[in-house]
Design an enzyme around this catalytic site. Structure first.
Site, short mmCIF file in Angstrom:
data_model
loop_
_atom_site.label_atom_id
_atom_site.label_comp_id
_atom_site.label_asym_id
_atom_site.label_seq_id
_atom_site.Cartn_x
_atom_site.Cartn_y
_atom_site.Cartn_z
N CYS A 1 -19.04 -3.52 -18.77
CA CYS A 1 -19.09 -3.12 -17.29
C CYS A 1 -20.22 -4.15 -16.61
O CYS A 1 -21.34 -4.28 -17.16
CB CYS A 1 -19.30 -1.58 -16.94
SG CYS A 1 -19.41 -1.29 -15.20
N GLU B 1 1.01 -1.35 0.06
CA GLU B 1 -0.05 0.19 0.17
C GLU B 1 0.74 1.13 -0.18
O GLU B 1 0.56 2.08 -0.61
CB GLU B 1 -0.80 0.03 1.04
CG GLU B 1 -2.00 -1.17 1.15
CD GLU B 1 -3.19 -1.00 -0.12
OE1 GLU B 1 -2.97 0.25 -0.73
OE2 GLU B 1 -3.57 -1.73 -0.23
N CYS C 1 -13.96 1.15 -15.41
CA CYS C 1 -14.49 2.54 -15.29
C CYS C 1 -13.66 3.30 -15.10
O CYS C 1 -13.46 4.01 -13.96
CB CYS C 1 -15.41 2.40 -13.96
SG CYS C 1 -16.64 3.80 -13.78
N CYS D 1 -26.24 1.42 -13.82
CA CYS D 1 -25.16 2.39 -13.55
C CYS D 1 -26.25 3.60 -13.82
O CYS D 1 -26.87 3.91 -14.59
CB CYS D 1 -24.10 2.37 -14.57
SG CYS D 1 -23.15 4.00 -14.41
N CYS E 1 -17.74 1.06 -20.96
CA CYS E 1 -19.09 0.67 -20.31
C CYS E 1 -19.51 -0.70 -20.85
O CYS E 1 -20.37 -1.31 -20.17
CB CYS E 1 -20.06 1.81 -20.53
SG CYS E 1 -19.52 3.39 -19.73
N TYR F 1 -7.11 5.77 4.16
CA TYR F 1 -7.21 4.72 3.31
C TYR F 1 -6.19 3.68 3.61
O TYR F 1 -6.80 2.65 3.69
CB TYR F 1 -6.84 5.29 1.87
CG TYR F 1 -6.64 4.20 0.93
CD1 TYR F 1 -7.54 3.44 0.49
CD2 TYR F 1 -5.28 3.70 0.72
CE1 TYR F 1 -7.61 2.38 -0.40
CE2 TYR F 1 -4.99 2.61 -0.29
CZ TYR F 1 -6.20 1.90 -0.54
OH TYR F 1 -6.00 0.78 -1.49
N ASP G 1 -10.73 4.47 -2.42
CA ASP G 1 -9.65 4.98 -3.03
C ASP G 1 -10.03 5.69 -4.32
O ASP G 1 -11.30 5.97 -4.46
CB ASP G 1 -8.42 3.99 -3.53
CG ASP G 1 -8.67 3.23 -4.56
OD1 ASP G 1 -9.91 3.13 -5.03
OD2 ASP G 1 -8.06 2.56 -5.19
#
Length: 288
Positions: free
Chosen positions: A200, A35, A190, A206, A197, A118, A136
């Site tokens: 997706c 991270e 995305c 959406c 899309c 985070y 995030d």
């Protein structure tokens, strides 16, 4: 957003920190290191550095015994090298306060150097499997589009966590997958500028697609160009110091041909202020 978990099981990238054997070997420490490295750095650049780092320092205690110079040198070209010193300090704190074990709860994680909301939540969720919303930039974009019908998210706020929390499954394992899946969707499908899309898993639900994909404007602050920047000068100075380590370099020999001498001097001063370099008379070196 029910189809998200099924999509993730089939489409998730094979990344080291997602493998069972990675967690068996490095545990929460491996998650924490990954991270730190992933902050503002692409995945492809992180992977070889992460493997080399954990091979050299497989535990917080091992890193705590290293010198700041060794840490900065190992960080190499990952960028934002202050993260290396923060990680080093966090390793010392984990060793001193928690007997070398990365804490599980968010609050003690937040007290470690270089760890924000985070990262603390990411460790609690992805290393220990606890139920927390993890948000995030990629997750925020998915939430903005799929739930709020906006092309781009607004400024980060507590509302992002509250919204994610309202969508999480109640079970710990299911919520961990959901957190990871939302990030993965934002990173690979995305995306900010060219969302795909048509593939997706959330296209039927959406809000942004249902509204005709309106352009609500990109409110993100643009990152300044790297070429010719003070960041580039700082990186160039660090490369000189890493190449010479453990020996110091004469100040007059640090980038003598840099096109902007004042910028070079600013870079050196800022590295010293950040603890990434040390000046001793007429020489400059990595921190001891």
């Amino acid at each position: 957003m029910a189809p998200l978990a099924a999509w993730y099981r089939d489409a998730a990238r094979d990344l080291p920190w997602r493998r069972d054997e990675f967690h068996e070997e490095f545990g929460a420490w491996g998650t924490l290191v990954s991270e730190f490295m992933l902050q503002q750095t692409p995945v492809a650049r992180v992977i070889p550095h992460l493997e080399a780092w954990l091979s050299r320092w497989p535990t917080p205690r091992a890193l705590a015994e290293a010198t700041p110079a060794e840490v900065v040198q190992q960080w190499a070209n990952l960028g934002y090298p202050r993260r290396a010193l923060w990680l080093h300090r966090a390793a010392i704190e984990i060793t001193d306060r928690h007997d070398g074990v990365v804490p599980r709860d968010v609050e003690p994680l937040l007290l470690l150097s270089g760890i924000g909301d985070y990262t603390a939540r990411a460790v609690a969720v992805f290393a220990y499997g606890d139920r927390h919303p993890v948000v995030d930039t990629n997750t925020r974009r998915v939430l903005a589009r799929a739930v709020l019908g906006q092309a781009q998210p607004g400024s980060p706020s507590r509302r992002d966590l509250d919204l994610m929390d309202s969508l999480l499954p109640t079970g710990d394992a299911e919520s961990t997958v959901f957190n990871a899946a939302a990030m993965e969707l934002g990173a690979t499908v995305c995306t900010s500028r060219s969302p795909r899309c048509e593939i997706c898993p959330l296209i039927d639900d959406c809000a942004w697609v249902a509204a005709g994909r309106p352009d609500t404007g990109d409110t993100r602050r643009r990152q300044a160009a790297f070429e010719g920047s003070d960041r580039q000068a700082r990186g160039a100075v660090l490369r000189v110091l890493r190449a010479a380590a453990p020996d110091p370099v004469l100040l007059q020999g640090v980038l003598p041909d840099w096109p902007d001498p004042l910028q070079r001097d600013r870079a050196i001063d800022s590295l010293i202020a950040d603890g990434l370099a040390e000046a001793d008379g007429e020489t400059l070196s990595l921190p001891r």
